[in-house]
Design an enzyme around this catalytic site. Sequence first.
Site, mmCIF file in Angstrom:
data_model
loop_
_atom_site.group_PDB
_atom_site.id
_atom_site.type_symbol
_atom_site.label_atom_id
_atom_site.label_comp_id
_atom_site.label_asym_id
_atom_site.label_seq_id
_atom_site.Cartn_x
_atom_site.Cartn_y
_atom_site.Cartn_z
ATOM 1 N N LYS A 19 40.352 -27.726 22.515
ATOM 2 C CA LYS A 19 39.931 -28.089 21.160
ATOM 3 C C LYS A 19 38.797 -27.176 20.750
ATOM 4 O O LYS A 19 38.086 -26.644 21.610
ATOM 5 C CB LYS A 19 39.436 -29.535 21.142
ATOM 6 C CG LYS A 19 39.464 -30.184 19.780
ATOM 7 C CD LYS A 19 40.828 -30.761 19.457
ATOM 8 C CE LYS A 19 40.942 -31.216 18.026
ATOM 9 N NZ LYS A 19 42.190 -31.968 17.795
ATOM 10 N N SER B 108 53.821 -28.863 16.982
ATOM 11 C CA SER B 108 53.213 -27.550 17.228
ATOM 12 C C SER B 108 53.918 -26.863 18.400
ATOM 13 O O SER B 108 54.165 -25.650 18.375
ATOM 14 C CB SER B 108 51.726 -27.695 17.562
ATOM 15 O OG SER B 108 50.953 -27.842 16.399
ATOM 16 N N GLY C 176 45.356 -26.813 13.332
ATOM 17 C CA GLY C 176 44.436 -27.484 12.419
ATOM 18 C C GLY C 176 43.927 -28.802 12.953
ATOM 19 O O GLY C 176 44.392 -29.322 13.967
ATOM 20 N N ASP C 177 42.937 -29.327 12.287
ATOM 21 C CA ASP C 177 42.398 -30.672 12.493
ATOM 22 C C ASP C 177 41.585 -30.952 11.225
ATOM 23 O O ASP C 177 41.866 -30.328 10.182
ATOM 24 C CB ASP C 177 41.537 -30.727 13.772
ATOM 25 C CG ASP C 177 41.234 -32.159 14.233
ATOM 26 O OD1 ASP C 177 42.086 -32.767 14.904
ATOM 27 O OD2 ASP C 177 40.149 -32.692 13.902
ATOM 28 N N LYS D 208 46.101 -26.051 24.308
ATOM 29 C CA LYS D 208 46.661 -26.307 22.970
ATOM 30 C C LYS D 208 45.860 -27.414 22.328
ATOM 31 O O LYS D 208 45.607 -28.445 22.939
ATOM 32 C CB LYS D 208 48.133 -26.759 23.113
ATOM 33 C CG LYS D 208 48.808 -27.042 21.778
ATOM 34 C CD LYS D 208 49.338 -25.788 21.152
ATOM 35 C CE LYS D 208 49.645 -25.928 19.671
ATOM 36 N NZ LYS D 208 48.468 -25.680 18.793
ATOM 37 N N ASN E 45 45.596 -34.804 5.678
ATOM 38 C CA ASN E 45 46.940 -34.466 6.133
ATOM 39 C C ASN E 45 47.629 -35.642 6.837
ATOM 40 O O ASN E 45 48.761 -35.999 6.503
ATOM 41 C CB ASN E 45 46.868 -33.248 7.068
ATOM 42 C CG ASN E 45 48.189 -32.941 7.715
ATOM 43 O OD1 ASN E 45 48.459 -33.390 8.824
ATOM 44 N ND2 ASN E 45 49.050 -32.215 7.024
ATOM 45 N N LYS F 240 47.250 -36.456 25.738
ATOM 46 C CA LYS F 240 48.185 -36.508 24.607
ATOM 47 C C LYS F 240 49.288 -35.457 24.779
ATOM 48 O O LYS F 240 50.480 -35.737 24.631
ATOM 49 C CB LYS F 240 47.411 -36.236 23.308
ATOM 50 C CG LYS F 240 48.266 -36.271 22.057
ATOM 51 C CD LYS F 240 47.592 -35.640 20.847
ATOM 52 C CE LYS F 240 46.191 -36.155 20.614
ATOM 53 N NZ LYS F 240 45.679 -35.800 19.266
HETATM 54 P P1 NDP Z 1 41.917 -33.787 6.956
HETATM 55 O O1 NDP Z 1 40.732 -32.922 6.897
HETATM 56 O O2 NDP Z 1 43.172 -33.369 6.307
HETATM 57 O O3 NDP Z 1 41.557 -35.238 6.406
HETATM 58 C C1 NDP Z 1 40.516 -35.979 6.932
HETATM 59 C C2 NDP Z 1 40.378 -37.254 6.127
HETATM 60 O O4 NDP Z 1 39.460 -38.128 6.794
HETATM 61 C C3 NDP Z 1 39.811 -37.007 4.747
HETATM 62 O O5 NDP Z 1 40.288 -37.987 3.875
HETATM 63 C C4 NDP Z 1 38.312 -37.175 4.997
HETATM 64 O O6 NDP Z 1 37.558 -37.512 3.851
HETATM 65 C C5 NDP Z 1 38.315 -38.326 5.973
HETATM 66 N N1 NDP Z 1 37.102 -38.283 6.791
HETATM 67 C C6 NDP Z 1 36.677 -37.282 7.594
HETATM 68 N N2 NDP Z 1 35.514 -37.604 8.149
HETATM 69 C C7 NDP Z 1 35.200 -38.814 7.684
HETATM 70 C C8 NDP Z 1 34.100 -39.676 7.901
HETATM 71 N N3 NDP Z 1 33.097 -39.326 8.710
HETATM 72 N N4 NDP Z 1 34.105 -40.865 7.271
HETATM 73 C C9 NDP Z 1 35.117 -41.214 6.447
HETATM 74 N N5 NDP Z 1 36.193 -40.430 6.203
HETATM 75 C C10 NDP Z 1 36.209 -39.254 6.823
HETATM 76 O O7 NDP Z 1 42.153 -34.056 8.510
HETATM 77 P P2 NDP Z 1 43.469 -34.580 9.252
HETATM 78 O O8 NDP Z 1 44.215 -35.515 8.385
HETATM 79 O O9 NDP Z 1 44.153 -33.415 9.825
HETATM 80 O O10 NDP Z 1 42.825 -35.381 10.475
HETATM 81 C C11 NDP Z 1 42.516 -36.776 10.397
HETATM 82 C C12 NDP Z 1 42.405 -37.351 11.800
HETATM 83 O O11 NDP Z 1 43.648 -37.173 12.479
HETATM 84 C C13 NDP Z 1 41.361 -36.689 12.692
HETATM 85 O O12 NDP Z 1 40.831 -37.671 13.568
HETATM 86 C C14 NDP Z 1 42.173 -35.693 13.502
HETATM 87 O O13 NDP Z 1 41.556 -35.377 14.717
HETATM 88 C C15 NDP Z 1 43.441 -36.492 13.713
HETATM 89 N N6 NDP Z 1 44.646 -35.727 14.039
HETATM 90 C C16 NDP Z 1 45.075 -34.707 13.241
HETATM 91 C C17 NDP Z 1 46.244 -34.043 13.548
HETATM 92 C C18 NDP Z 1 46.803 -32.971 12.679
HETATM 93 O O14 NDP Z 1 47.896 -32.494 12.976
HETATM 94 N N7 NDP Z 1 46.153 -32.579 11.604
HETATM 95 C C19 NDP Z 1 47.014 -34.373 14.760
HETATM 96 C C20 NDP Z 1 46.519 -35.507 15.482
HETATM 97 C C21 NDP Z 1 45.367 -36.147 15.124
HETATM 98 P P3 NDP Z 1 36.702 -36.372 3.097
HETATM 99 O O15 NDP Z 1 37.718 -35.493 2.457
HETATM 100 O O16 NDP Z 1 35.841 -37.111 2.168
HETATM 101 O O17 NDP Z 1 35.925 -35.658 4.168
HETATM 102 O O1 2IT Z 2 44.499 -33.791 17.466
HETATM 103 C C1 2IT Z 2 45.554 -33.117 17.448
HETATM 104 O O2 2IT Z 2 46.500 -33.375 18.193
HETATM 105 C C2 2IT Z 2 45.656 -32.026 16.483
HETATM 106 N N1 2IT Z 2 44.726 -31.809 15.705
HETATM 107 C C3 2IT Z 2 46.874 -31.151 16.458
HETATM 108 C C4 2IT Z 2 46.772 -30.094 17.517
HETATM 109 C C5 2IT Z 2 47.857 -29.052 17.505
HETATM 110 O O3 2IT Z 2 47.716 -28.124 18.320
HETATM 111 O O4 2IT Z 2 48.814 -29.140 16.748
#
Ligand code: NDP
Ligand code: 2IT
Length: 444
Positions: free
Chosen positions: A125, A376, A164-165, A89, A239, A113
């Site tokens: 992943k 999830s 997603g990520d 997952k 997100n 995690k």
């Molecule tokens: P999104 O794509 O929705 O948002 C990513 C954000 O981070 C955007 O604002 C983006 O800016 C910015 N960003 C990405 N790369 C860079 C970079 N190299 N330098 C500066 N800013 C950057 O992704 P999420 O919100 O889903 O994910 C954000 C983080 O959270 C990641 O590390 C992800 O692995 C982690 N995560 C996500 C989960 C989820 O459920 N979605 C769960 C757990 C962890 P821009 O639009 O300009 O690229």
């Molecule tokens: O980093 C993470 O935990 C995620 N991007 C969410 C993974 C998931 O399966 O919901």
Amino acid sequence: MSYVQRVLDDLKKRNPGEVEFHQAATEILLTLEPVINAHPEYEKAALLERFTEPERTVLFRVPWVDDNGAVHVNKGYRVQFNSAIGPYKGGLRFHPSVNLSVIKFLGLEQILKNSLTGLPIGGGKGGSDFDPKGKSDREIMAFCQSFMTELYRHIGADTDVPAGDIGVGAREVGYLFGQYKRIRDEHVGVLTGRGLSYGGSLVRKEATGYGLVYITEEAMRLRGDSFKDKITVVSGSGNVAIYACEKAQQLGAKVVAMYDSNGYVYDENGIKLDVIKQIKEVERGRIKEYATRVAGAKYVEGCKGIWNIPCDVALPCATQNEIDGESAAALVKNGVKYVAEGANMPSTLEAIEVFQNAELVYLPAKAANAGGVATSALEMAQSSGRLYWSSEEVDAKLKTIMVNIYRNIDNAAKKYGYAGNYVMGANIAGFEKVAEAMMAHGIV
Ligand code: NDP
Ligand code: 2IT
């Protein structure tokens, strides 16, 4: 040389150049020493060698055609890292910086995690070096369909369940699911983060950000503290960042800054989240726009300066290594009291050391951002049961999960004599369950 150190040295030699994977493995393995010392049988069973080697790695070609008829080829990845406690997952990331090292660091983190959530999910992943920025909806659909046309044969509701990520949200999950369903002729919970009209769970969209704030709130509560009036900096504006900001604001925090990969906005009156949502979720625009729409707000080109803003709470929610040693030192100097990681591995090893040597609460990613994947797993449970829970039910379960994670990492840190060290606590608490399951399964 200790068993842990030997495994780490070998891992670096056998996976040359995978710097992010080395970084995550270093952070994890070195903290496991006390558990390994308490279990000499682990070394005989080569447990750590197996734990750090993915069960399966799938690499594939993703060809697609853009709106001008030009053909592009991207790299596709799915690392099925560990299925000891449940089906693989973990999310899919679409970003030009994606490579095998990035996917492996994310996968390794995901194992622990997912274990911390207390739910039956293994670690995996995937993703691609495809850049969704500036692409039309049709191009996104073409890419997602091509990606799934290979991925479908490796995943399944009881085998491997992506989500997603970065760069993969509701739109991408929709196109990926549509193609899976078309090829397999199965409407099953093979992806999470699905839309509410086709099997998604209420609160999944908000879950990572909300969960991050819930666990931080619990750390505050136990110290007689709260989010009320806390000056808060949230990095990112995707997100995780948006829903961390939303929940922190609901609890009375004053969020003063956010960024995207071009630069940050500072709004001393408190970020107006409806404006951020309009720019980011509706228009898919740049955060720079915020300063043209909100009086008194300023935009600064470049990201790093955000960490020089004095704050009580820092919630890094963008990407790996966004806080280096220097930025961590600036946060500490300005009196930050809580650092809780929404992004995966947002702090470099140097930054972690700075935080751990300071008087503050540092909640590492694998504990602090586990609310997303936990929800999830709740989505998977609802899919299997062919039913839906109300948002109140899901939110209450999410909150309980985050409070339990806090309790478990706190107890694990104390058990081994490292009270307050939540890096140790999270790694150990997550690892113990996976190790026990792997030992029970024999040499596989
Ligand atoms: P999104 O794509 O929705 O948002 C990513 C954000 O981070 C955007 O604002 C983006 O800016 C910015 N960003 C990405 N790369 C860079 C970079 N190299 N330098 C500066 N800013 C950057 O992704 P999420 O919100 O889903 O994910 C954000 C983080 O959270 C990641 O590390 C992800 O692995 C982690 N995560 C996500 C989960 C989820 O459920 N979605 C769960 C757990 C962890 P821009 O639009 O300009 O690229
Ligand atoms: O980093 C993470 O935990 C995620 N991007 C969410 C993974 C998931 O399966 O919901």
